[in-house]
Design an enzyme around this catalytic site. Structure first.
Site, short mmCIF file in Angstrom:
data_model
loop_
_atom_site.label_atom_id
_atom_site.label_comp_id
_atom_site.label_asym_id
_atom_site.label_seq_id
_atom_site.Cartn_x
_atom_site.Cartn_y
_atom_site.Cartn_z
N LYS A 94 -86.29 42.41 -32.19
CA LYS A 94 -84.89 42.76 -31.93
C LYS A 94 -84.75 44.23 -31.49
O LYS A 94 -83.86 44.56 -30.73
CB LYS A 94 -84.04 42.48 -33.18
CG LYS A 94 -83.87 40.98 -33.47
CD LYS A 94 -83.16 40.27 -32.33
CE LYS A 94 -82.81 38.83 -32.70
NZ LYS A 94 -82.06 38.14 -31.62
N TYR A 119 -89.69 40.11 -36.80
CA TYR A 119 -88.35 39.84 -36.25
C TYR A 119 -87.68 41.15 -35.85
O TYR A 119 -87.12 41.27 -34.76
CB TYR A 119 -87.53 39.12 -37.32
CG TYR A 119 -86.08 38.85 -36.94
CD1 TYR A 119 -85.75 37.82 -36.08
CD2 TYR A 119 -85.05 39.63 -37.48
CE1 TYR A 119 -84.42 37.57 -35.73
CE2 TYR A 119 -83.73 39.39 -37.14
CZ TYR A 119 -83.41 38.36 -36.27
OH TYR A 119 -82.11 38.12 -35.94
N ASP A 160 -85.27 25.32 -23.04
CA ASP A 160 -86.08 26.15 -23.93
C ASP A 160 -86.33 27.44 -23.15
O ASP A 160 -86.93 27.41 -22.07
CB ASP A 160 -87.41 25.43 -24.22
CG ASP A 160 -88.32 26.23 -25.13
OD1 ASP A 160 -88.27 27.49 -25.10
OD2 ASP A 160 -89.11 25.61 -25.86
N SER A 218 -79.67 42.52 -33.38
CA SER A 218 -79.48 42.40 -34.83
C SER A 218 -79.46 43.79 -35.46
O SER A 218 -80.01 44.74 -34.88
CB SER A 218 -80.66 41.61 -35.43
OG SER A 218 -80.67 41.70 -36.84
#
Ligand SMILES: NC(=O)c1ccc[n+]([C@@H]2O[C@H](COP(=O)([O-])OP(=O)(O)OC[C@H]3O[C@@H](n4cnc5c(N)ncnc54)[C@H](OP(=O)(O)O)[C@@H]3O)[C@@H](O)[C@H]2O)c1
Length: 250
Positions: free
Chosen positions: A147, A143, A55, A130
């Protein structure tokens, strides 16, 4: 760089794009692939694949992985999370988790593996970002911010690690057909196409890889007036007739 005979570590390798990375690395003749996943039993089985439970938000697990995989010359930071949390009304925990995994988890991997890469001649890091690092959308604010942080981090790492001869490359792409995008019925890249573009770019020494036309189109608008993208934000300052002409992306 040539991936043939390389030793690569991939995060988030149990499914989606990470699993496709492992598959394609094996096709390109990688000597060894450390396929890391929170559940190590989820990774591809192959004599050249070494599964590691990891992780990336667990500092001790990251340190253990760096001590185990000391022959790595390519680090692929693929693991990531999208919670689809709007910034103002979404769950704060989800927004924080996106930053913890996508930004701080990736940074933890880089910090742990930079000495490993230095010891092996420099090697390469590929950070998966992204198209959303450059594009605001209604449900992807947290998000996208995480990114964008990965994009900024990648640019600075490139300078910080140039002295040890480590190539640092960013990968950006639009919708790709994995669990992350399963709730959206829209055209999607195949994970294999994204991974092929990514590894072609890495082998060619590219510093930023744009894996599809949508991503190239969005990147090309960065110096344009934001009003071209965010028509809602200018509706109070433009005549009604002008508003109807604006395009909507979200
Ligand atoms: N799919 C898209 O449209 C798209 C577009 C642009 C960028 N991306 C990026 O591409 C990368 C891969 O995403 P995907 O599409 O393959 O998504 P996915 O199918 O949802 O897979 C996400 C992967 O990240 C792993 N992961 C999440 N949190 C982790 C943690 N704390 N530690 C270690 N691994 C963790 C997951 O592991 P578990 O199996 O343990 O959950 C899983 O392997 C991500 O960075 C994503 O942001 C995806």
């Amino acid at each position: 760089m040539n991936l043939n005979d390389s030793t690569v570590l991939v995060t988030g390798a149990g499914r989606g794009i990470g699993r496709a990375f492992v598959d394609e690395l094996l096709s390109r003749g990688a000597k060894k692939v450390y396929a890391t996943a929170r559940d190590a039993s989820s990774v591809l089985s192959d004599p050249r694949v070494v599964p590691i439970a990891l992780d990336i938000t667990d500092a001790e697990a990251v340190a253990r992985a760096a001590a185990t995989a000391e022959d790595v010359d390519v680090l692929i930071n693929n693991a990531g999370l999208s919670t689809l949390s709007p910034l103002v009304t979404g769950a704060h925990d989800g927004i924080r988790e996106e930053m913890d995994i996508n930004y701080f988890g990736t940074l933890a991997m880089v910090r742990a593996f930079a000495p490993v890469l230095a010891g092996n001649g420099g090697g390469s890091i590929l950070n998966v970002s992204s198209v959303m690092s450059w594009l605001g959308m209604e449900h992807s604010g947290g998000y996208g911010a995480s990114k964008a942080a990965v994009w900024a981090m990648t640019n600075s790492l490139r300078i910080e690690l140039s002295g040890q001869n480590t190539q640092v490359t960013g990968l950006h792409m639009a919708s790709t057909d994995t669990d992350m995008m399963s709730s959206f019925d829209i055209p999607k890249n195949s994970p294999h196409a994204v991974v092929t573009a990514a590894l072609d770019g890495l082998e060619a020494g590219e510093l930023e890889i744009l894996a599809d036309d949508d991503t190239r189109a969005v990147k090309a608008t960065l110096s344009n007036d934001p009003a071209e993208f965010y028509s809602q934000a200018v509706r109070h300052t433009q005549p009604q007739a002008e508003r109807g002409k604006q395009s909507h992306l979200a």
